[in-house]
Design a protein around this motif. Sequence first.
Motif, PDB file in Angstrom:
ATOM      1  N   THR A 300      39.634 -30.096  29.565  1.00  7.92           N
ATOM      2  CA  THR A 300      39.284 -29.195  28.462  1.00  7.92           C
ATOM      3  C   THR A 300      38.752 -27.903  29.060  1.00  7.92           C
ATOM      4  O   THR A 300      38.034 -27.914  30.060  1.00  7.92           O
ATOM      5  CB  THR A 300      38.213 -29.809  27.558  1.00  7.92           C
ATOM      6  N   ILE A 310      42.892 -28.043  25.319  1.00  5.49           N
ATOM      7  CA  ILE A 310      43.231 -29.059  26.317  1.00  5.49           C
ATOM      8  C   ILE A 310      44.306 -28.415  27.182  1.00  5.49           C
ATOM      9  O   ILE A 310      45.344 -27.995  26.677  1.00  5.49           O
ATOM     10  CB  ILE A 310      43.769 -30.335  25.649  1.00  5.49           C
ATOM     11  N   VAL A 334      44.939 -37.564  23.673  1.00  2.00           N
ATOM     12  CA  VAL A 334      43.812 -37.721  24.598  1.00  2.00           C
ATOM     13  C   VAL A 334      43.793 -39.136  25.167  1.00  2.00           C
ATOM     14  O   VAL A 334      43.630 -39.347  26.379  1.00  2.00           O
ATOM     15  CB  VAL A 334      42.493 -37.381  23.877  1.00  2.00           C
ATOM     16  N   ASP A 335      43.974 -40.123  24.278  1.00  2.00           N
ATOM     17  CA  ASP A 335      43.949 -41.513  24.737  1.00  2.00           C
ATOM     18  C   ASP A 335      45.087 -41.786  25.712  1.00  2.00           C
ATOM     19  O   ASP A 335      44.912 -42.503  26.710  1.00  2.00           O
ATOM     20  CB  ASP A 335      44.042 -42.477  23.541  1.00  2.00           C
ATOM     21  N   ARG A 338      44.277 -40.228  29.024  1.00  2.00           N
ATOM     22  CA  ARG A 338      43.239 -41.026  29.711  1.00  2.00           C
ATOM     23  C   ARG A 338      43.877 -42.283  30.314  1.00  2.00           C
ATOM     24  O   ARG A 338      43.555 -42.677  31.433  1.00  2.00           O
ATOM     25  CB  ARG A 338      42.160 -41.457  28.721  1.00  2.00           C
ATOM     26  N   LEU A 343      43.371 -37.258  32.438  1.00  2.00           N
ATOM     27  CA  LEU A 343      42.348 -36.434  31.805  1.00  2.00           C
ATOM     28  C   LEU A 343      41.104 -36.442  32.670  1.00  2.00           C
ATOM     29  O   LEU A 343      40.472 -37.479  32.869  1.00  2.00           O
ATOM     30  CB  LEU A 343      42.034 -36.942  30.404  1.00  2.00           C
ATOM     31  N   PHE A 348      32.817 -30.146  28.484  1.00  2.00           N
ATOM     32  CA  PHE A 348      32.153 -30.747  27.345  1.00  2.00           C
ATOM     33  C   PHE A 348      31.851 -32.215  27.549  1.00  2.00           C
ATOM     34  O   PHE A 348      31.112 -32.798  26.781  1.00  2.00           O
ATOM     35  CB  PHE A 348      33.031 -30.633  26.089  1.00  2.00           C
ATOM     36  N   SER A 349      32.486 -32.808  28.535  1.00  2.00           N
ATOM     37  CA  SER A 349      32.371 -34.244  28.672  1.00  2.00           C
ATOM     38  C   SER A 349      31.000 -34.639  29.170  1.00  2.00           C
ATOM     39  O   SER A 349      30.404 -33.962  29.995  1.00  2.00           O
ATOM     40  CB  SER A 349      33.439 -34.740  29.649  1.00  2.00           C
ATOM     41  N   THR A 350      30.450 -35.738  28.616  1.00  5.66           N
ATOM     42  CA  THR A 350      29.143 -36.219  29.061  1.00  5.66           C
ATOM     43  C   THR A 350      29.278 -37.373  30.040  1.00  5.66           C
ATOM     44  O   THR A 350      28.283 -37.887  30.509  1.00  5.66           O
ATOM     45  CB  THR A 350      28.300 -36.712  27.871  1.00  5.66           C
ATOM     46  N   SER A 351      30.512 -37.761  30.336  1.00  8.78           N
ATOM     47  CA  SER A 351      30.712 -38.912  31.241  1.00  8.78           C
ATOM     48  C   SER A 351      30.663 -38.487  32.692  1.00  8.78           C
ATOM     49  O   SER A 351      30.820 -37.298  32.994  1.00  8.78           O
ATOM     50  CB  SER A 351      32.060 -39.549  30.940  1.00  8.78           C
TER      51      SER A 351
ATOM     52  N   PRO B 153      35.525 -31.859  19.479  1.00  9.41           N
ATOM     53  CA  PRO B 153      36.649 -31.788  20.427  1.00  9.41           C
ATOM     54  C   PRO B 153      37.230 -33.189  20.577  1.00  9.41           C
ATOM     55  O   PRO B 153      36.470 -34.177  20.619  1.00  9.41           O
ATOM     56  CB  PRO B 153      36.000 -31.317  21.727  1.00  9.41           C
ATOM     57  N   PRO B 154      38.536 -33.323  20.653  1.00  7.96           N
ATOM     58  CA  PRO B 154      39.129 -34.672  20.715  1.00  7.96           C
ATOM     59  C   PRO B 154      38.653 -35.476  21.913  1.00  7.96           C
ATOM     60  O   PRO B 154      38.583 -36.697  21.864  1.00  7.96           O
ATOM     61  CB  PRO B 154      40.634 -34.399  20.758  1.00  7.96           C
ATOM     62  N   THR B 155      38.281 -34.764  22.989  1.00 10.45           N
ATOM     63  CA  THR B 155      37.835 -35.495  24.180  1.00 10.45           C
ATOM     64  C   THR B 155      36.444 -36.085  23.990  1.00 10.45           C
ATOM     65  O   THR B 155      36.028 -36.946  24.761  1.00 10.45           O
ATOM     66  CB  THR B 155      37.814 -34.551  25.392  1.00 10.45           C
ATOM     67  N   LEU B 156      35.714 -35.621  22.985  1.00 10.72           N
ATOM     68  CA  LEU B 156      34.347 -36.107  22.766  1.00 10.72           C
ATOM     69  C   LEU B 156      34.225 -36.958  21.507  1.00 10.72           C
ATOM     70  O   LEU B 156      33.140 -37.468  21.222  1.00 10.72           O
ATOM     71  CB  LEU B 156      33.388 -34.917  22.631  1.00 10.72           C
ATOM     72  N   HIS B 158      35.171 -39.923  20.437  1.00  8.50           N
ATOM     73  CA  HIS B 158      34.699 -41.313  20.541  1.00  8.50           C
ATOM     74  C   HIS B 158      33.211 -41.361  20.854  1.00  8.50           C
ATOM     75  O   HIS B 158      32.457 -42.153  20.267  1.00  8.50           O
ATOM     76  CB  HIS B 158      35.482 -42.055  21.631  1.00  8.50           C
ATOM     77  N   GLN B 159      32.777 -40.520  21.770  1.00  8.72           N
ATOM     78  CA  GLN B 159      31.366 -40.530  22.169  1.00  8.72           C
ATOM     79  C   GLN B 159      30.468 -40.115  21.015  1.00  8.72           C
ATOM     80  O   GLN B 159      29.395 -40.684  20.798  1.00  8.72           O
ATOM     81  CB  GLN B 159      31.153 -39.566  23.343  1.00  8.72           C
TER      82      GLN B 159
END
Lengths: 351, 178
Positions: A300, A310, A334-335, A338, A343, A348-351, B153-156, B158-159
Amino acid sequence: MRELLRRVLLTAGFLAAAWYFWYTPATIIGARVLDLEGEYQARVARRYVTPQSNAPAKPAGSSFVRNHSNPGSPQRYRQHVLESRPLPHELSLPASWVKSLQDAAMGNGPFVGRRHRNLVYFSADEAPLEAVASPLRKSLGLTGFVNAYMTVGTHDLEFLIFPEPRSSDAPSAVMYPQRALAIPWALGALALYALLGWPARKDVRYDPVPVAVLDVVAAGGAAFLWALPLRLAPSTAAAIGDPIGGPVWFWTIALLPVLALLSLARREAYGIVVTPEALRFRSLFRTRIIPFTDIQAAATETPDAIQSTITLQLRSGEKLRLPWAGMQGLLSLVDTLRRYGLLHAGPFSTS
Amino acid sequence: MLYDTAKVLLFSAMTVISVGSVIALLMGGASAPLAEWLLVFRIVGLVFVGIGVALLLVMLIFFGNRFPVRITLEPRGVRWEARSRRGKWANRTAIVAGLLTAKPGLMGAGLLAETRSTEGMRWKDIRRVRFHPQLCVISLMNSWRVVLRLHCPPTLYHQVCILIRTAAPHARLEGVVA
C-alpha cells in the motif's frame, strides 16, 4: 464498448423524450362558431341605448361616435363583422367538422379536449384547417389582425392564428401533441441502459450504484439543456430556425454532462477479475492479463498524501497503482495477494 | 455517501411536509381540496430534488469526488477528522463572509460545518456494528442511527473488524463478520 453504448442509448433516449415533450407545432389556429346576432343583442346593442336617468351628459364626442357607428340591427352588425376580414369564399369545411366545433362549445364531441374558454384549437397543418392557414397568414400580414371570418352553411366561424403558439391558451394536447411519446422513450432508454448493464463478472469494481445515479443525472442534465431552447422559443420550428440565437449555445453546454458520461463509462468499465492463475484487468477498450508469476510484490502506498493505493510491482519494472477509494471487492484481491505471499507490509499495516 | 445523502434529504422533506401539514390543519386547512395539498407536496419534493442535485454538483465539482478523512481508533473510542483543505477553506470563508456581510445564516453554516469537522464516538456508546466487506466499510450505530462509517483500507479491514469486536463486545454485530 458496452459501457459507452449504454450511455449513448440512455442519453439519446432522454434527448428524444425531451424533444417529444416540448415539441410544438409551428402555428396554432383557434376556431369558434359565432352567434353574431346574439352577440349584438347581449353586448353591442346596450352601448347604443340612450341613458334614461338624469346622469350628467356624456361628452358630445362619444355621443357622435355612438350615433355614427351604430350598426342599427343585428343583421347589419353581422354583415359588418363578416365583411371586415373575410376568408376566401372558395374555402370550404366539412359540415361534420363544423358540427363537432359547435358540440365542443356545449362540452360534447370529439373536439372538447381541444377547447379552452371559447376557442377550439388545432395545429395549422391538421386537416381540414391546412387550407385555412395560408389565407389567415395572409390576412394577418395585410391587416395586422390575427382573426378572420367565414361562413359555412348557416354557421359563421371565426378563426384566430397564433404564429407563436406559446402565446395562445391552447390546451397541452394541442400545444404539445407528441408529449405522450416522451415517457415511453425515457423508460425505454432506462430499460436498455439497465439490460445492457447486466454485469459481467468482475471481482473488483467501482460501486455501480453511484455510477448509475450519476449516469441518470448527467443524461437528465444533457436533456434539460437540450430542451431548454425548445421550451423558450415560441415554437419548435422557431427554435430550429434560429440556431445561433439560442439552441447552439445550450446544446454546446449540454456537451459537458456528455463528457461526464464518458468519464463514468470509463469508471464503470474498469474492473479486475481474480482467477487462480492471474489478475485480469478490464478497461473500456481492452483487457490485460497479469499472471501472479509476473508480480514481484504488492504494497500500500499514499503517493499524494490523500489517496492511498495498492501498488503492484511487476517483474518487468512496471508499477501498477490501484486506487481503492470507491471500489468494492478489494478484499478478495488482498486475500489472494496475501495467499501468494506478495503483499508486503505497507505504511498502514500494524503487523 | 449517496445513500446517506438521499436518506437525509428524504427525512428532511418528510419533516418539512409533516410540520407544514400540522400547521395547515391547525389553521383550518382540512377543507382545502386534495389538489392543493398535492401541489404543496410536489413543490417541496421539487425543492429537495433541486437541493440534491446541487449537493451532487458540489461533491463532484468543488470536492472533486474526494473527501480525505483520518480515522483514529483509540482506547476510548473512534475519532473522525476531516482532512479536506477545500472544506476547511470553504468553512472559514463562510464564517468571514457571514461576518462581513452581516448574514448570520451564512456565518452559522460555516461555524456548524467547522464544529462537525471532528467527530467521535466512545466504544461504550456503540450499540450496533454493521460490516460491509464488499466496500470495506464498517458502520457504527447508536440506538437509532448510523453515527460513523469507517472506510477502511482493504489491507487493514480484517484488523479493524477484530479491533472493534474487541473494543465493543457489547455491540450487536450485523452483516458478514470478517
